[in-house]
Scaffold this motif. Sequence first.
Motif, PDB file in Angstrom:
ATOM      1  N   GLN A  76     -29.153  21.284 -47.254  1.00  0.00           N
ATOM      2  CA  GLN A  76     -30.619  21.313 -47.286  1.00  0.00           C
ATOM      3  C   GLN A  76     -31.047  20.693 -48.606  1.00  0.00           C
ATOM      4  N   LEU A  77     -31.545  19.473 -48.544  1.00  0.00           N
ATOM      5  CA  LEU A  77     -31.844  18.716 -49.750  1.00  0.00           C
ATOM      6  C   LEU A  77     -33.272  18.940 -50.230  1.00  0.00           C
ATOM      7  N   ASP A  78     -33.521  18.599 -51.507  1.00  0.00           N
ATOM      8  CA  ASP A  78     -34.877  18.686 -52.038  1.00  0.00           C
ATOM      9  C   ASP A  78     -35.196  17.414 -52.802  1.00  0.00           C
ATOM     10  N   HIS A  79     -36.327  17.389 -53.509  1.00  0.00           N
ATOM     11  CA  HIS A  79     -36.782  16.161 -54.141  1.00  0.00           C
ATOM     12  C   HIS A  79     -35.885  15.684 -55.281  1.00  0.00           C
ATOM     13  N   THR A  80     -34.989  16.532 -55.785  1.00  0.00           N
ATOM     14  CA  THR A  80     -34.146  16.099 -56.896  1.00  0.00           C
ATOM     15  C   THR A  80     -33.106  15.073 -56.470  1.00  0.00           C
ATOM     16  N   LEU A  81     -32.984  14.842 -55.176  1.00  0.00           N
ATOM     17  CA  LEU A  81     -31.991  13.880 -54.706  1.00  0.00           C
ATOM     18  C   LEU A  81     -32.327  12.452 -55.120  1.00  0.00           C
ATOM     19  N   VAL A  82     -33.586  12.184 -55.498  1.00  0.00           N
ATOM     20  CA  VAL A  82     -33.949  10.835 -55.917  1.00  0.00           C
ATOM     21  C   VAL A  82     -33.836  10.655 -57.420  1.00  0.00           C
ATOM     22  N   GLN A  83     -33.323  11.663 -58.096  1.00  0.00           N
ATOM     23  CA  GLN A  83     -33.109  11.544 -59.532  1.00  0.00           C
ATOM     24  C   GLN A  83     -31.714  10.984 -59.800  1.00  0.00           C
ATOM     25  N   VAL A  84     -31.540  10.410 -60.958  1.00  0.00           N
ATOM     26  CA  VAL A  84     -30.230   9.933 -61.368  1.00  0.00           C
ATOM     27  C   VAL A  84     -29.437  11.110 -61.898  1.00  0.00           C
ATOM     28  N   PRO A  85     -28.202  11.351 -61.406  1.00  0.00           N
ATOM     29  CA  PRO A  85     -27.397  12.464 -61.922  1.00  0.00           C
ATOM     30  C   PRO A  85     -27.271  12.398 -63.431  1.00  0.00           C
ATOM     31  N   ALA A  86     -27.322  13.550 -64.069  1.00  0.00           N
ATOM     32  CA  ALA A  86     -27.303  13.612 -65.533  1.00  0.00           C
ATOM     33  C   ALA A  86     -26.090  12.906 -66.124  1.00  0.00           C
ATOM     34  N   SER A  87     -24.952  12.998 -65.414  1.00  0.00           N
ATOM     35  CA  SER A  87     -23.726  12.402 -65.937  1.00  0.00           C
ATOM     36  C   SER A  87     -23.788  10.886 -65.980  1.00  0.00           C
ATOM     37  N   GLN A  88     -24.762  10.300 -65.215  1.00  0.00           N
ATOM     38  CA  GLN A  88     -24.844   8.851 -65.163  1.00  0.00           C
ATOM     39  C   GLN A  88     -26.004   8.297 -65.960  1.00  0.00           C
ATOM     40  N   LEU A  89     -26.825   9.180 -66.535  1.00  0.00           N
ATOM     41  CA  LEU A  89     -27.964   8.710 -67.314  1.00  0.00           C
ATOM     42  C   LEU A  89     -27.529   8.204 -68.687  1.00  0.00           C
ATOM     43  N   ALA A  90     -28.094   7.120 -69.093  1.00  0.00           N
ATOM     44  CA  ALA A  90     -27.866   6.667 -70.464  1.00  0.00           C
ATOM     45  C   ALA A  90     -28.603   7.600 -71.391  1.00  0.00           C
ATOM     46  N   SER A  91     -28.174   7.651 -72.615  1.00  0.00           N
ATOM     47  CA  SER A  91     -28.850   8.535 -73.565  1.00  0.00           C
ATOM     48  C   SER A  91     -30.303   8.131 -73.703  1.00  0.00           C
TER      49      SER A  91
END
Length: 232
Positions: free
Chosen positions: A69-84
């Motif tokens: 059951q997904l929510d709106h956070t699925l369109v965010q970039v996973p924290a581990s892949q975000l540049a600083s």
Amino acid sequence: MNVLVIGDEHTYGYGLSVGKLSYIGHFIRQMGRTGRPVSVDVYAHLTMSQTIATLAQLPLNRYDLIILQLDHTLVQVPASQLASSTVVHLPAMHPEQMIASERTVKSSLKSIGITLRSFIWPNRERMAISVLLNQLRPYRHNVLLLTPLANQNTVSRWLQRRSRAVVLKEADKRLVSVFDTDSIIRPREEYFLPNDHVHLNDISHELLGRSLYDFYQSAPTIVTIQSIRKDY
């Protein structure tokens, strides 16, 4: 039959009175009426990054059905892949230094804009939904996605509509089964608990659970895999 469920507080029926079943409870009850023993593992309140990490640790090959059951956070970039994140510090400058520093400041502001856009309009290949579905690719015939549930908050509705479109598009590209909750739950008062714009009432849970079961029974990829397993 082993079932894995990952979702939010609706999986356990937040706000429902004692004795009322969540939509997952109704789904499992319908499943139990077929005579098959059902074992369910439920994980609630996980962020998308936590969901991805949890799936990496679970023996997914042991589950006959994986419900997400997904929510709106699925369109965010996973924290581990975000540049600083870009942080700009503007030191005190004398007037003669301001012209020389203008180019540097503009460059820094441009970097901030790129960082912000990565949250608002992230690159498709880096979105959490893409990471998640790529992770589940070997088990896609046993996966059933739910589009984000509607609610009555204006901003959340906008996020829900955008996230729903992303789920439908990305799942279609990967041939993963999707149950569109919008076909059952609408952002109207009668679907929600009294004085609560987010959480479903018991009638909505029952409608959702029964409809989810009917969809599961008719989902081509899942039913095909089940038929093959029964033959052996």
